[in-house]
Design an enzyme around this catalytic site. Structure first.
Site, PDB file in Angstrom:
ATOM      1  CB  CYS A  88      49.994  27.764  75.666  1.00  0.00           C
ATOM      2  SG  CYS A  88      48.929  29.137  74.862  1.00  0.00           S
ATOM      3  CG  HIS A 123      54.603  40.507  67.186  1.00  0.00           C
ATOM      4  ND1 HIS A 123      54.985  39.486  66.615  1.00  0.00           N
ATOM      5  CD2 HIS A 123      54.539  40.116  68.619  1.00  0.00           C
ATOM      6  CE1 HIS A 123      55.128  38.383  67.461  1.00  0.00           C
ATOM      7  NE2 HIS A 123      55.012  38.860  68.631  1.00  0.00           N
ATOM      8  CG  HIS A 156      55.241  33.281  67.046  1.00  0.00           C
ATOM      9  ND1 HIS A 156      55.445  34.229  68.171  1.00  0.00           N
ATOM     10  CD2 HIS A 156      56.311  33.489  66.167  1.00  0.00           C
ATOM     11  CE1 HIS A 156      56.737  34.843  67.853  1.00  0.00           C
ATOM     12  NE2 HIS A 156      57.208  34.664  66.689  1.00  0.00           N
ATOM     13  CG  ASP A 204      50.865  23.054  69.333  1.00  0.00           C
ATOM     14  OD1 ASP A 204      50.069  24.099  68.947  1.00  0.00           O
ATOM     15  OD2 ASP A 204      51.636  23.336  70.335  1.00  0.00           O
ATOM     16  NE  ARG A 220      49.791  26.032  70.875  1.00  0.00           N
ATOM     17  CZ  ARG A 220      50.757  26.808  71.277  1.00  0.00           C
ATOM     18  NH1 ARG A 220      50.543  27.884  71.786  1.00  0.00           N
ATOM     19  NH2 ARG A 220      52.114  26.107  70.937  1.00  0.00           N
ATOM     20  CB  CYS A 243      50.350  31.282  70.591  1.00  0.00           C
ATOM     21  SG  CYS A 243      51.129  31.282  72.263  1.00  0.00           S
TER      22      CYS A 243
END
Length: 157
Positions: free
Chosen positions: A91, A127, A130, A134, A143, A145
């Site tokens: 990704c 932060h 997310h 998947d 996951r 990410c």
């Protein structure tokens, strides 16, 4: 009449047991002003960690990094992920199938017309990215990410 009241009381108590109270995220343990964070972080780190930005895919330092060690928060060095939970997701961002227990907090994110779950550092509220459903089915199916700029890598001894 007493039996009816007793039955209604028992029904009410058992019906409420199945309801889960909404759990609020704890307040971050590291609290600094915006000026203090700006002085400590690079402008890119500040944009992602404090303003909830996102780095471009395939540009971060750790998207294809697979050494043994621990990934910590880029702002406060709270341990977040161990290298054994990192996987190749294609990704463009570092992906993990789980966080270290208690190291992150979650918040629903409806920005940009999407429904996602934001992941933040439990210690400073920074932060990170997310979490999606998947990930690898053979592990957690999650996951995480994560923005490379939100984390630092500490090699194993």
């Amino acid at each position: 009449m007493k039996k009816l009241i007793l039955l209604l009381s028992i029904f009410t108590l058992t019906a409420c047991q199945g309801q889960k109270k909404e759990q609020k995220n704890p307040k971050p343990k590291v609290v600094k002003t915006e000026s203090e964070w700006k002085a400590e972080l690079s402008s890119e780190q500040f944009e992602v960690l404090r303003k909830k930005g996102t780095e471009r895919a395939f540009t971060g330092k750790y998207w294809d990094h697979f050494e043994k060690g621990t990934y910590v928060c880029g702002a406060c060095e709270n341990p977040l992920f161990v290298s054994e939970t990192k996987f190749e997701s294609d990704c463009g961002w570092p992906s993990f199938d789980q966080a270290i227990k208690g190291s992150v907090i979650y918040e629903n994110d409806y920005s940009f017309g999407m429904s996602r779950v934001e992941v933040m550092c439990a210690k400073c509220g920074g932060h990170l990215g997310h979490v999606f459903d998947d990930g690898p089915k053979e592990t957690t199916g999650k996951r995480f990410c994560t923005n490379s700029i939100s984390i630092k890598f500490k090699p194993a001894n």
